[in-house]
Design a protein around this motif. Sequence first.
Motif, mmCIF file in Angstrom:
data_model
loop_
_atom_site.group_PDB
_atom_site.id
_atom_site.type_symbol
_atom_site.label_atom_id
_atom_site.label_comp_id
_atom_site.label_asym_id
_atom_site.label_seq_id
_atom_site.Cartn_x
_atom_site.Cartn_y
_atom_site.Cartn_z
ATOM 1 N N ARG A 157 0.946 -1.124 0.219
ATOM 2 C CA ARG A 157 -0.156 0.060 -0.033
ATOM 3 C C ARG A 157 0.816 1.289 0.080
ATOM 4 O O ARG A 157 1.789 1.438 0.655
ATOM 5 C CB ARG A 157 -0.873 0.057 1.160
ATOM 6 C CG ARG A 157 -1.702 1.094 1.387
ATOM 7 C CD ARG A 157 -2.179 1.468 3.006
ATOM 8 N NE ARG A 157 -3.202 2.204 3.239
ATOM 9 C CZ ARG A 157 -3.347 3.398 3.235
ATOM 10 N NH1 ARG A 157 -2.072 4.302 3.225
ATOM 11 N NH2 ARG A 157 -4.419 4.106 3.485
ATOM 12 N N MET A 158 0.481 2.206 -0.791
ATOM 13 C CA MET A 158 1.218 3.310 -0.852
ATOM 14 C C MET A 158 0.982 4.113 0.425
ATOM 15 O O MET A 158 -0.179 4.345 0.948
ATOM 16 C CB MET A 158 0.973 4.173 -2.090
ATOM 17 C CG MET A 158 1.890 5.570 -2.013
ATOM 18 S SD MET A 158 3.672 5.252 -1.933
ATOM 19 C CE MET A 158 4.104 4.478 -3.675
ATOM 20 N N MET A 159 2.080 4.908 1.065
ATOM 21 C CA MET A 159 1.897 5.827 2.151
ATOM 22 C C MET A 159 2.904 6.837 2.011
ATOM 23 O O MET A 159 3.903 6.830 1.124
ATOM 24 C CB MET A 159 2.493 5.063 3.412
ATOM 25 C CG MET A 159 1.631 3.722 3.808
ATOM 26 S SD MET A 159 2.008 3.379 5.516
ATOM 27 C CE MET A 159 3.607 2.611 5.269
ATOM 28 N N THR A 160 2.463 8.161 2.263
ATOM 29 C CA THR A 160 3.579 9.167 2.162
ATOM 30 C C THR A 160 4.708 9.134 2.715
ATOM 31 O O THR A 160 5.736 9.466 2.238
ATOM 32 C CB THR A 160 2.584 10.673 2.631
ATOM 33 O OG1 THR A 160 2.915 10.619 4.146
ATOM 34 C CG2 THR A 160 1.484 10.876 2.049
ATOM 35 N N SER A 161 4.877 8.289 3.776
ATOM 36 C CA SER A 161 6.257 8.181 4.343
ATOM 37 C C SER A 161 7.036 7.037 3.515
ATOM 38 O O SER A 161 8.423 7.101 3.724
ATOM 39 C CB SER A 161 6.135 7.479 5.569
ATOM 40 O OG SER A 161 5.148 6.227 5.873
ATOM 41 N N ARG A 162 6.463 6.541 2.446
ATOM 42 C CA ARG A 162 7.386 5.752 1.509
ATOM 43 C C ARG A 162 8.116 6.834 0.529
ATOM 44 O O ARG A 162 9.051 6.394 0.046
ATOM 45 C CB ARG A 162 6.466 4.631 0.665
ATOM 46 C CG ARG A 162 6.113 3.655 1.617
ATOM 47 C CD ARG A 162 5.364 2.644 0.392
ATOM 48 N NE ARG A 162 4.576 1.614 1.153
ATOM 49 C CZ ARG A 162 5.026 0.487 1.830
ATOM 50 N NH1 ARG A 162 6.267 0.145 1.885
ATOM 51 N NH2 ARG A 162 3.934 -0.234 2.411
ATOM 52 N N ALA A 163 7.394 7.725 0.400
ATOM 53 C CA ALA A 163 8.151 8.743 -0.839
ATOM 54 C C ALA A 163 9.388 9.728 0.299
ATOM 55 O O ALA A 163 8.644 10.522 0.806
ATOM 56 C CB ALA A 163 6.988 9.591 -1.087
ATOM 57 N N GLU A 164 10.579 9.497 -0.051
ATOM 58 C CA GLU A 164 11.391 10.226 0.837
ATOM 59 C C GLU A 164 11.402 11.416 0.221
ATOM 60 O O GLU A 164 11.911 12.602 0.914
ATOM 61 C CB GLU A 164 12.626 9.605 0.498
ATOM 62 C CG GLU A 164 13.509 9.568 -0.778
ATOM 63 C CD GLU A 164 12.978 8.295 -1.372
ATOM 64 O OE1 GLU A 164 11.748 7.956 -1.224
ATOM 65 O OE2 GLU A 164 13.908 7.736 -2.440
ATOM 66 N N HIS A 165 10.873 12.031 -0.973
ATOM 67 C CA HIS A 165 10.951 13.428 -1.584
ATOM 68 C C HIS A 165 9.557 13.906 -1.502
ATOM 69 O O HIS A 165 8.956 14.728 -2.144
ATOM 70 C CB HIS A 165 11.464 13.365 -2.921
ATOM 71 C CG HIS A 165 12.733 12.845 -3.122
ATOM 72 N ND1 HIS A 165 13.784 13.152 -2.236
ATOM 73 C CD2 HIS A 165 13.302 11.810 -3.914
ATOM 74 C CE1 HIS A 165 14.940 12.528 -2.638
ATOM 75 N NE2 HIS A 165 14.466 11.792 -3.513
ATOM 76 N N ARG A 166 8.664 13.680 -0.377
ATOM 77 C CA ARG A 166 7.457 14.108 -0.401
ATOM 78 C C ARG A 166 7.111 15.546 -0.360
ATOM 79 O O ARG A 166 5.920 16.081 -0.784
ATOM 80 C CB ARG A 166 6.540 13.100 0.801
ATOM 81 C CG ARG A 166 7.015 13.838 1.976
ATOM 82 C CD ARG A 166 5.779 12.908 3.034
ATOM 83 N NE ARG A 166 6.361 13.269 4.491
ATOM 84 C CZ ARG A 166 6.160 12.467 5.427
ATOM 85 N NH1 ARG A 166 5.539 11.416 5.350
ATOM 86 N NH2 ARG A 166 6.788 12.744 6.716
ATOM 87 N N LEU A 167 8.196 16.174 0.265
ATOM 88 C CA LEU A 167 7.872 17.856 0.289
ATOM 89 C C LEU A 167 8.051 18.392 -1.348
ATOM 90 O O LEU A 167 7.037 19.230 -1.375
ATOM 91 C CB LEU A 167 9.151 18.414 1.045
ATOM 92 C CG LEU A 167 9.156 18.169 2.549
ATOM 93 C CD1 LEU A 167 10.264 18.882 3.263
ATOM 94 C CD2 LEU A 167 7.763 18.674 3.260
ATOM 95 N N VAL A 168 8.349 17.674 -1.951
ATOM 96 C CA VAL A 168 8.125 18.011 -3.655
ATOM 97 C C VAL A 168 7.210 17.450 -4.239
ATOM 98 O O VAL A 168 6.837 17.729 -5.054
ATOM 99 C CB VAL A 168 9.647 17.940 -4.285
ATOM 100 C CG1 VAL A 168 10.439 19.090 -3.565
ATOM 101 C CG2 VAL A 168 10.076 16.915 -4.353
ATOM 102 N N LEU A 169 6.812 15.825 -3.758
ATOM 103 C CA LEU A 169 5.860 15.278 -4.575
ATOM 104 C C LEU A 169 4.599 15.390 -4.026
ATOM 105 O O LEU A 169 3.859 14.610 -3.444
ATOM 106 C CB LEU A 169 6.076 13.788 -4.590
ATOM 107 C CG LEU A 169 7.641 13.520 -4.937
ATOM 108 C CD1 LEU A 169 7.651 11.663 -4.819
ATOM 109 C CD2 LEU A 169 7.765 13.775 -6.087
#
Lengths: 621, 431
Positions: free
Chosen positions: A426-438
């Motif tokens: 399942r996708m989680m925002t914490s999987r995206a290390e660049h979430r501040l820009v994504l």
Amino acid sequence: MTVKDKTFDVIVIGAGHAGCEAALASARLGCTTLVLATNLDTVAFLACNPSIGGTAKGQIVREIDALGGQMALNADKSLLQMRMLNRGKGPAVFSPRAQVDKHRYHENMKFTLETQPLLTLRQGEAVKITPLKEGYKVTTAVNLHYFAKAVVLCCGVYLNSRTIVGKHVMVSGPNGFANAKKLTSSIKKLGHTVRRFKTGTPARVKVDSIDFSVMSEQKGESNATAFSFMTDSIQSDKRSCYLTYSTPLTKQIILENKQLAPIYNGDINGVGPRYCPSIEDKVFRFSDKEKHQIFLEPEGEFTNEYYVQGASSSMPAEIQEKIYHSIEGLEHVEIMRDAYAIEYDCIDATELLPSLMSKKRDGLFFAGQINGTSGYEEAGCQGLVAGINASRYVKNQPLVIFERDNSYIGVLIDDITTKDSFEPYRMMTSRAEHRLVLRQDNADLRLTPIGREIGLVDDNRYNRYLNKVKEIEEAGKLLNKIYPPRQLEEMFAEAGEPLPKTGLSVADALRRNGITAALIRKHLGIWQDISPEALEQVEINCKYSGYIERQQNLIEQAKKLEGKLLPDDIDYMHMDGLRLEARQKLDKIRPLNLGQASRISGVSPADVQILIVYLAQNRKK
Amino acid sequence: MSEQTIVALSTPVGRSAIAVVRMSGEDSIKIAGRFFHPMPDKPNFVRVGKLQTEHFAEQAMCVYFVAPHSYTGENTVEFYCHGGISVPQAVIQACLDNGARMATNGEFSKRAFVNGKQNLTNAEGIIEMIDAETVSGVKAGVNLLNNKLGELTVKLQDKLTDMISRTEVALDYPEEDLELPTAQSLRGEIAELHGEISQLLGTVSAGRIVKYGINVAIAGRPNVGKSSLLNAFLGSDRAIVSSVEGTTRDTLNESIAYKDTKFNFVDTAGIRNARDEIEKEGIRRTNLAIADADVVLFVTDRKDDFLQCDKKIIKVYNKGDVNDYSDVSDGIVVSARTGQNVELLKQTVYDAFRMGEINNSDLILTNQRHIDCLKTASELLKNAEEDAQNGTLDCVASTLHDAWQVLGEITGTQANEDIIDRIYSKFCLGK
């Protein structure tokens, strides 16, 4: 019909959320495309909750939209309510979520497929995929043969699936739909490993047997923005959801009947996701918790069925009734459909390239739950990528790969093709290390140009994008303009900020906590003709500039490793210095570059160093 | 893969007449030119010159090699300076301050190998060296000076894992009825963790001592012979001595090298209830010197005398040549005048900091890298604290993640999965 009539550029097997995006993308890119579905009533069927989006998933839907996919548009057309989750926690995690009418959602998507030029929608169970000298032959249960250069498998949870309600096990797909019994052996023959996963869904209950008076109502936001960048207005509060709780009695009933729970007595073997536990799972694993949240979500505008989020179960039907009746406000609830668990075959996605093409067979693509993911959104974005790449494969164009630094889609595909996963992903925002820009707000800025290059973004969408870019630029020109304190007084007073003693530039003012772009527009009289969407970008870029800059630096650093390509003929098994586990993992996954290699679980920083030495040494030769 | 300039001590750490500091990388010659004058006129020729470090200027020799004609195949500079601990450390620091970074174990050899300067038969050995550095950061963590630092870092990181996982739950599961942190509620916790790291850094004084020497304050009542003791240490009449109480009015700083360690003495004004303003100021400075000291030599001539401070104190009974201290057991009897036991006193100070042990260990440089990591983590946590006050949770989380990664360089953990596992083991989540 002649063989020619049954020859397509691309065949998509399955018309769920992955299949629909794959087929639309392929057809829109000019490929004749056949979609086979076991049952045309399952097209874009929302087998679990009647909602699209949520944390991380909402970001994915916005990305699908920015690239020219269908999911967001379809959600907007089928909307019951819209909310932005996580307001107040920062724009990186703002997450749109829609409640949708599941019947409308299906109809709207089916109609889109039906009216799409070059696309053929056909009911039929694919039972066999035969590799030919060029392309593949797909045979259906009624012994029709179809031919294509590329095949996209989007079989969802239908492969060899069985649904479980207590002791009652049914050989079927979700919701009683027929499953696909024969295709698994074909997939194995094509060289893929098959494993078994599990998921579940709660009961559907009748609205007039629910006591809403003891629950808290959750309305849609009246002025929420639409899911799609192309939708101008929506009615975002047609229907409400309701929040209630399980009780100590719920817990007692479940504990008393533990031996009847298939997940505990061994009747279910598939691996279930930790993030989507059944109500019995929650009680067993978190026994100190006295009550659990339950949300009631409307299934549609013209149905009395409600979805009971938080209460999925595979308990026997009579225990399910007891459990549901122990929930506050559901004392007299009438169950219309039982909750059930479902087990299904899926492949090991590390056998795929980041383009979602099989490492074993050229022209064979996989997308969606068959890859071991869960969720409509996760499936949809894979379908889009597989559809794009199937068409590019047919046209002999280089395949497109999405990166971790440009999209959640890139994070998702990199994760599933790189890391072993033992539960549905399942996708989680914490999987995206660049979430501040994504972020969901800039998905168009990140991806629409890419979608344009691919060919899925039409003029209309592209012009909107260009216009936004221009507005952001225009607005940005005024950021350095300095205003004396006298002129700032009113604005700072309204924001409750201490008045500055010296003059401030617009940018500096905007960096203050309470100052928003809207306030500046109101008090300083600038930006009058700039759209709120463009101003939002100006505001975020300004307020978060430090973080965004830092993130960009990290992205640049990461890129260095991503840029070091690993030749696909490396003999990892005999590479000196690598530990055995690393040799095996590298040999299995065959990463494209050092970045991907470094993310494989079981490959240590030291192993990466060895690869670096190896690469450098080879370069010298 | 990185062409950044690296520096390391090439000779063993510890007592030696000469030490070699080597710097390799494209910018190494440029970097050397910033603090060594005059540079040799051409490659492969040694030149004597002055090496300016932060705290002192040192006479040294320098030679440089131009790529590819060097051990590593890159531009390389070597300095030959005085041995021991302080001088080579200061030289390395000068390199670091001017743009080099600390080399990891085996990195020079690795570069030599990559650049084709070593043949393949050496490869395995090199790979082992690389392994030793990076395979298990935990191992490196355990190897830290006095082991405690490694253990504590693991604990700190664990706390951070906990904090991040709760934060991530708040971000990814906004609708759960859990008591989840907000940016503001995290502030106290972050501050606490920041405090712990700062405290930890404070205890790593050995690192500083190795670099800059031991600060030794000489304190006591007036006229007990503090300045005479300093002169005895220095072997010269540096301080003015007289029998008049209060002769020393200001503090006086002098350093000596003892074995491989630098002692930084501070002679202080005698402590008493001073009447005149100048002497009062002197005593204020005495107190400052004591606050700065790693150890206080409390000089006295009577048994019932005591000094109250939270520093390591060594009681020194001076005038041992005239006074009878036969039944004294809580200090060292010396005579500044005759030099009796002055060497023993030096050894006592040296032993008090286990300098022999520290200097025989080759972990000091590794340690420096880890201390740098802790410092970075500490700074990041300070930023996170500010974010928590003014910013939003997504930013706080981002900074916490960065701090976690930095600690991971010490403990050898990198995986995001740790945090995700923690999320699901601790919280009941999902629909």
